[in-house]
Every structure is written in C-alpha cells, then in structure tokens.
Motif scaffolding. Structure first.
Motif, PDB file in Angstrom:
ATOM      1  N   ARG A 241       0.837  -1.204   0.000  1.00 34.04           N
ATOM      2  CA  ARG A 241       0.000   0.000   0.000  1.00 34.04           C
ATOM      3  C   ARG A 241       0.868   1.249   0.000  1.00 34.04           C
ATOM      4  O   ARG A 241       0.590   2.217  -0.712  1.00 34.04           O
ATOM      5  N   ASP A 298      -5.956  -2.705  -2.849  1.00 30.72           N
ATOM      6  CA  ASP A 298      -6.047  -1.396  -2.201  1.00 30.72           C
ATOM      7  C   ASP A 298      -6.509  -0.319  -3.168  1.00 30.72           C
ATOM      8  O   ASP A 298      -7.209   0.621  -2.779  1.00 30.72           O
ATOM      9  N   VAL A 300      -8.726  -0.436  -5.323  1.00 31.79           N
ATOM     10  CA  VAL A 300     -10.185  -0.440  -5.509  1.00 31.79           C
ATOM     11  C   VAL A 300     -10.861   0.570  -4.593  1.00 31.79           C
ATOM     12  O   VAL A 300     -11.869   1.186  -4.962  1.00 31.79           O
ATOM     13  N   SER A 301     -10.311   0.784  -3.400  1.00 31.33           N
ATOM     14  CA  SER A 301     -11.008   1.602  -2.400  1.00 31.33           C
ATOM     15  C   SER A 301     -10.231   2.818  -1.923  1.00 31.33           C
ATOM     16  O   SER A 301     -10.760   3.602  -1.143  1.00 31.33           O
ATOM     17  N   ALA A 302      -8.986   3.004  -2.360  1.00 33.74           N
ATOM     18  CA  ALA A 302      -8.194   4.111  -1.822  1.00 33.74           C
ATOM     19  C   ALA A 302      -7.268   4.665  -2.897  1.00 33.74           C
ATOM     20  O   ALA A 302      -6.782   3.924  -3.757  1.00 33.74           O
ATOM     21  N   GLN A 329     -10.178  14.368   0.305  1.00 36.82           N
ATOM     22  CA  GLN A 329     -11.232  13.357   0.407  1.00 36.82           C
ATOM     23  C   GLN A 329     -11.060  12.649   1.743  1.00 36.82           C
ATOM     24  O   GLN A 329     -10.028  12.789   2.387  1.00 36.82           O
TER      25      GLN A 329
END
Length: 538
Positions: A241, A298, A300-302, A329
C-alpha cells in the motif's frame, strides 16, 4: 534553492531543482532558501470604514451612487486596494506528478526515455557445464534469472512453484552472509538497478541514505517471517500500500528482483550457488505476487495518496508546531496510527507523523512536528509551511491501536512529540460508553520542562475524566509537580506493570529502552504496543 546534497546524487538534485523551478508559477516569487526562518508577509487588510456625510435635503437632487467596491479610507490615509477573496480550495495535484512534484511521467522521466544513456553490457554469470537441476536433484531447474542473449536480468513473476522450507533456509543463509557487508551490497544493488533501468530513479528520493538502510531491514524482516504466511502478509500488505504513493507498478518488480539476485551473487561469497539462485527466484516471485495483489486490492477503495491543504500552523514551542490540514477526500485512520507526509520542497521524501486527535467529524487532521537537526521534512513543516500550502499524505499505518474486548488497565508512555498518538488514544477512549472505558495512567516525558507542550491539555483531560491519571518527567532541570529522570527509569521505578496493557510512543531509542524497562517490570511482551516503523527517524 534547497541545500546541496551529497555528490552521489548531484545530477539528480540539479534535475530536481530545474523541474521544481519550471513548475513554479512565475507570478509567485519563492521564499529565500538561505533563510529558513523567514516569516511570511501577511496579506494586507482593508482599513475601517468612515461614516458617509449627510445629504442636504431639498437643496440637491437625490442621486444614488453605485455600490462601492472597497470601504472608504479614513481621513489622512491613502485609499487601499481591495484584497481579492481567497479562492475556494481546489487540489493542486490531480494526477502524478502534478504541478510541484517530480515522479513517474514527469519531464525528467520522459527525457530519460527519449535519450536513454548507454548501458554497459552485464556479463552473465558463469554456469556449470552440466544441466542444471532443481534443488533436491530431480525435476526441472528454475528458469535462469539472467538471460545471456540480452544481458538483461529477468525474474519470471508467473512461476507457479511455491516457496518451500528449504528455499527459506537458503534465503536466510545468503542474507546472513551478506549482512556484514550490507552497506556495500545495497549501494551496488542500486547502482545495478539505475544503470540498467534509469527511468526507475524517479521513484526514489534524491538522497538515498535512508533508502539503503530500509531495503536491507525489509529483506531481513521478510526472511524472518517467510515461513509464516500470516506474519508475511501483515508485513507485505502495508508495504505494498505504501509503495503506491511512489508510483510503483507491476512491471517494476522484475528488474528490482534481478538486481537483487545479481547483488547477492556478488556479495554472498562462497555461500552462493545455483540452489540459492533458484530459491531466491521462487521466494521473490511469491513475495512480489503477494505485493502486486495487495496493491491492486487497495486501489479499488483508496487513492495512492491524499492531498491535504494546510489550514492552520500553531507554534507550540520554539521547535515544535502543530500543523492542521484538510484532506481532499476522507482520510481513514484509527487513533494511534501514523501517516507518512511529503512536502513540495522534498519530492519522494516521506516522514511519519501521528495525528494528535481521534478521527473528527470535520475531517481535519492535526500533526505535532518537532524540527530536528538535518530533518528535511520536519524543518520544512515547522519553518516553511503556511496556510494554503498543499501536502501529500500516504495511507495510515501502524498497530498501536486500542484492542477490542480488552478491559485491562492501560499505561501510555509518550516522549516528546510521541505524546500525539497518546492524545488521540485518550480521545477515542473518552468517546466510548462508560462500561468500555478503562483506567489509564499516562507518563509524559521530555528533556526539559519547557518542552512539555501538552502538559496543560493532559491536565485538562485528567480533570474531566476520573479514569485518567497523568504524570510528567524531565531529564534536565526542575519539573514543578513532576518527576525527574528518563521515561525508561521512571517506568522501572513506578512498576510493577504485570496487569497493564502498555502503549509506548516517541523517539526510537526511547521506545526501545522503555520496552525493556516494561518487560523487566513484569509487563507481558505481547501486551506492549509500539510502532518502530521504517519512517520514524525524522
């Protein structure tokens, strides 16, 4: 201009400065680099309005003037120009590298692609005349890591073979052989990587000193837990990440692995053979696949990073400031975790700082930063950052969070700005229902009493919550109403701590000494939580 960097990175520094100057708006002069403490000039403010004269009713026709664009100037003072309103916040960076960062896809990287340097051929290693076989004496050999036809190292990521116990033994043995010459080996690794793949230089910071240390520490950590899938996943997933913020892509893993194997072959001495090479191929293939899959999940969502506008900078002491930012955000994190921060002045140099509050409804994040000697990011945040500047945040990481279901009393030890995550943990506890709260003892230390910047805040919390007790200690000079001595010594004196769950935060040396003191005072090692992460040196 930024300070001159070591000679080994001088070319990168020159290109970096040129890229930053090229991206800077022409109408906004830069602050003088030779005066890091220069104050920012505040925006002019309009003068106060004076009352208008009364109209002479009946003598002059009534004429309604247009609405003024600025208040009239007081008598005796010249009129001031109206101050334009500050535009609404809009992220400066919408796609890497953006306006004021250097990274994959920037002018530097494109120049490398358009005019690649001449790369000397890398001679393939000598191989035995007899056909290679897999470890154990049977079955096909692992594909060669160095392709003699092209002299370009390639590690096939599609290898299906799973790393075996014997592979892990061979990997650990080769790492142990290299450990005594780790500095030379890692320098050689990066030389091979950048000569064969110059475009990858843009992924790394201009100065490579800390990066060299991190590589070998990461390799040792992975080798130690390679036979524990859960522990290996816990190590690699956050690493994958974090790599997203550097712009790491799937195709970057093979050249990195090839340079690594070539380096091990050179520095492992008589230990290295074809069995070690094959084992490294399988282990590295497995590790790289795990990291690639974690990065894709990771994504996909961040985002790879968050852009954060500075909304306040509050000095706490002469060397410590509180920096409050608003992310572009929602930024997910838990109290006690830390974020990596990058400033525009130093591209690709990330440092770890813990939010000093639990997650807030307004989305603001507050960091307490001390300007340490030679700290690139910390000095930029304390001395050169102002309202309106835009930082970048990496994903939140760290395991120093409250454990669900535990009702054991808590001991929280914070040294210097390490008190920031402790404050966040206390806030989270205070927000919980009464049955979930536990008694909390806080030991807060600094070198001098003047450095205990959070003392009043902690005293206020202790008055409000009966379950919270706070004691302070200093290493030099008097401490009114408090203790004297290092935090490790105070922990040892105030024990035993068998029943407690402990959280320790602060400089790495202080954390290590305090953890040892806690264990000597009876604390269970599994109930001592801290984050001696790879990015806590600045």
């Amino acid at each position: 201009m930024p300070p001159v960097l070591p000679s080994e990175v001088a070319p990168a520094t020159i290109v970096l400065e040129a890229a930053v100057l090229e991206a800077a708006p022409a109408a906004e002069p830069a602050e003088p680099a030779d005066d890091p403490t220069a104050e920012r000039i505040p925006d002019p403010t309009p003068g106060s309005a004076s009352p208008e004269p009364d109209l002479l009713d009946g003598l002059l026709p009534l004429v309604i003037p247009p609405l003024p664009t600025a208040p009239p100037a007081p008598v005796g003072e010249p009129a001031r120009l109206p101050v334009p309103a500050r535009p609404a916040y809009a992220p400066l960076i919408t796609d890497a590298p953006g306006l004021n960062w250097v990274g994959p896809g920037d002018a530097w990287t494109r120049a490398w692609a358009a005019h690649p340097p001449t790369v000397p051929a890398i001679a393939p290693p000598a191989r035995p005349a007899s056909p290679a076989v897999a470890p154990g004496g049977s079955g096909p050999a692992f594909p060669p890591l160095l392709d003699p036809a092209t002299a370009v190292a390639v590690i096939p990521l599609a290898a299906r073979a799973r790393s075996s116990e014997s592979d892990i033994v061979l990997v650990r043995r080769s790492l142990a052989a290299v450990e005594s010459v780790a500095d030379r080996a890692v320098a050689h690794f990066y030389a091979l990587l950048f000569v064969a793949n110059p475009e990858l230089r843009a992924l790394f910071p201009a100065a490579m000193d800390l990066q060299r240390d991190r590589l070998f520490r990461a390799l040792l950590a992975a080798a130690k837990v390679a036979d524990d899938p859960d522990a290996l996943s816990a190590l690699l997933v956050p690493l994958a990440r974090g790599h997203r913020k550097y712009g790491v892509k799937d195709e970057h893993y093979p050249p990195v692995g090839a340079a690594l194997v070539a380096t091990l072959q050179r520095y492992a001495g008589g230990v290295w053979d074809r069995h070690h090479e094959a084992a490294w191929g399988r282990v590295y293939g497995s590790v790289s696949r795990m990291m690639i899959e974690a990065a894709k999940a990771d994504a996909v969502s961040a985002p790879p990073w968050w852009q954060a506008e500075v909304v306040a900078v509050t000095p706490l002491t002469g060397e410590i400031s509180q920096v409050t930012v608003r992310a572009d955000q929602p930024y997910p994190y838990r109290a006690g975790q830390y974020a990596t921060v990058e400033v525009p002045m130093w591209p690709r140099v990330w440092r770890a700082y813990s939010p000093a509050t639990a997650p807030r409804a307004d989305g603001l994040l507050t960091f307490q930063v001390k300007a340490v000697p030679a700290g690139w990011v910390s000095n930029a945040l304390v001395r050169r950052t102002g309202v309106g500047d835009v930082l970048r945040l990496g994903p939140a990481v760290g395991t120093m969070v409250l454990r669900p279901g535990s009702l054991a009393p808590l001991l929280m030890v914070g040294g210097g700005t390490g008190i920031a995550p402790i404050l966040a943990l206390i806030e989270e506890l205070a927000s919980r229902p009464q049955p979930q709260r536990r008694s909390v003892e806080v030991l807060y230390g600094a070198r001098r009493e003047a450095d205990l910047y959070a003392r009043e805040r902690l005293a206020e919390l202790a008055k409000r919550h009966s379950w919270l007790s706070v004691r302070t200690t200093v290493m030099e000079g008097p401490n009114e109403g408090g203790l004297c001595g290092s935090l490790a010594d105070v922990v040892a004196e105030q024990g035993p701590w068998e029943e407690y769950e402990a959280y320790v935060s602060g400089p790495p040396a202080m954390v290590r000494r305090t953890v040892r003191a806690l264990q000597a005072a009876g604390a269970d090692r599994g109930r001592i939580h801290h984050d001696l992460g790879e990015e806590t040196l600045d």
